[in-house]
Design a protein around this motif. Structure first.
Motif, PDB file in Angstrom:
ATOM      1  N   ASN A   1      27.886  80.288  24.409  1.00  0.00           N
ATOM      2  CA  ASN A   1      29.061  80.173  23.538  1.00  0.00           C
ATOM      3  C   ASN A   1      29.315  78.726  23.133  1.00  0.00           C
TER       4      ASN A   1
ATOM      5  N   GLU B   1      28.884  77.118  19.271  1.00  0.00           N
ATOM      6  CA  GLU B   1      30.002  76.420  18.630  1.00  0.00           C
ATOM      7  C   GLU B   1      29.551  75.100  18.025  1.00  0.00           C
TER       8      GLU B   1
ATOM      9  N   ARG C   1      28.943  74.061  13.992  1.00  0.00           N
ATOM     10  CA  ARG C   1      29.749  72.963  13.447  1.00  0.00           C
ATOM     11  C   ARG C   1      28.867  71.865  12.853  1.00  0.00           C
TER      12      ARG C   1
ATOM     13  N   CYS D   1      33.255  70.470  22.550  1.00  0.00           N
ATOM     14  CA  CYS D   1      33.605  71.868  22.325  1.00  0.00           C
ATOM     15  C   CYS D   1      35.115  72.027  22.304  1.00  0.00           C
TER      16      CYS D   1
END
Length: 399
Positions: free
Chosen positions: A93, A97, A101, A393
């Motif tokens: 996860n 992310e 991005r 994050c």
């Protein structure tokens, strides 16, 4: 993306090359005997007119606690946290992310990608490869001190990475070069190789096994230095006497980063970094404030270094290398320059092999910026030179 395709395309393209460094004093430069595409091991193509974007993800260090070799090897809380079914929340996860991005052109895993001691079946390596392949972005890697511990063996491990469609990995000429995974990737924009990316094995493996080209002492060995020097000379010759711009990756930090951090108050009795008054001083964690030099990050834990005699640092200066990136020390994320070369601790990318912080939560570091720090390191390569950005994050404080 593999070398065969790169060479085929290179035959249809011109050989004008961007570079930096000192040009030889020959009055007339002979036409290069090799093209840059023939010297590097792999080539990726990036659109012209913008920076090339590289994303460093380091120390993912996936642990499958169900594969622990002995009872009591892990404390009870980590046995629960690091079950194989938790790999999504502990690692993937966070990785997704940052990848979504940053939108990188190339992803580099800089070692301790999987904790091999807890992956004797090889299933975690295969899950990591499947995750990386799902991004459909060129990626590459170096090994850390834990990757090669799996009982599947280094040959099997290398074959898994080398056979992945989007992965650029080469075990290397193991008969003459120490370690596993010494190779280069060229970034081509239009008909020009604009940057060379070095991948090297800094060794330091838990177990030494010469039959598998694994060495327990961390650092670069004679064959690796010779390979780097010879390849650098070939690249320079292919670039008409100018060393091309380059960056590089291996797992263990170099002493030169300590020199670069001294301007921000870094002292270390264990590493002979003194205060301005000549005293050893006591190491204290610090955060580098925002500055025009582009330095950044936090130094939480003092550590040991390789290249203590600066021999490799001198080679990087000689061949115009812009910067070198490493991991290994999960708490650190500093990026500084020393004598024109930028050195960077990559930000840890996942929540494995981290410990309880002062709030009693799994997640790792006691942070100086008020949060647990996981994420990635964004590397921009272009006409403005090398620039580094830490990407935290958003879920960095959640379990």
């Amino acid at each position: 993306m593999k070398k065969a395709l790169a060479v085929l395309l290179a035959g249809m393209l011109g050989c004008s090359i961007c570079g930096c460094g000192t040009k030889d004093d020959n009055k007339e430069q002979e036409e290069p005997k090799e093209k840059m595409e023939e010297v590097v091991d792999f080539v990726i193509d990036v659109p012209q007119g913008r920076d090339a974007v590289v994303l460093q993800l380091t120390d993912i260090q996936i642990i499958d606690s169900s594969q622990k070799r002995t009872e009591g090897r892990l404390p009870a809380w980590s046995t629960e946290w690091w079950k194989p079914e938790n790999v999504e929340v502990r690692a993937f996860n966070h990785m997704r992310e940052i990848v979504n991005r940053v939108k990188p052109d190339l992803i580099v895993l800089s070692g301790d990608n999987v904790y091999g001691e807890f992956d004797d079946s090889g299933t975690m390596i295969q899950r990591l490869i499947a995750e990386m392949e799902s991004y459909k972005i060129p990626w590459t890697l170096t090994f850390g001190n834990h990757d090669n511990e799996t009982r599947k063996g280094i040959e099997w491990t290398c074959e898994q990475y080398a056979s992945a469609e989007h992965c650029m990995f080469k075990r290397g000429p193991i008969d003459t070069v120490e370690g596993n995974g010494n190779f280069t990737v060229g970034i081509r924009q239009g008909d020009k190789i604009t940057e060379v990316v070095w991948l090297m094995d800094s060794n330091g493996h838990t177990e030494s096994d010469r039959d598998q080209n694994m060495f327990s002492k961390a650092g670069l060995y004679e064959g690796q230095i010779e390979w780097f020097t010879q390849t650098s000379e070939r690249l320079k010759a292919a670039n008409k006497g100018v060393s091309p711009k380059s960056i590089g990756f291996f797992h263990h930090p170099m002493r030169a980063i300590g020199d670069g951090m001294q301007k921000y108050g870094y002292v270390s009795a264990q590493n002979d970094f003194y205060t301005p008054d000549g005293d050893y001083g006591i190491f204290k964690p610090f955060v580098i404030p925002e500055n025009e030099a582009g330095d950044s990050g936090s130094m939480i834990l003092d550590c040991g270094y390789i290249d203590s005699d600066y021999a490799f640092h001198k080679l990087l200066k000689q061949y115009g290398c812009e910067g070198w990136f490493f991991g290994h020390v999960h708490e650190n994320s500093t990026s500084v320059t020393h004598e024109g070369v930028r050195y960077t601790f990559g930000l840890k990318a996942a929540r494995y092999d981290t410990w309880t912080n002062t709030n009693g939560r799994e997640g790792g570091k006691v942070s100086l910026i008020g949060r647990d720090e996981v994420g990635g390191t964004k590397i921009l390569l272009g006409e403005e030179g090398l620039r580094v950005q830490i990407e935290y994050c958003e879920e960095g404080t959640t379990l």
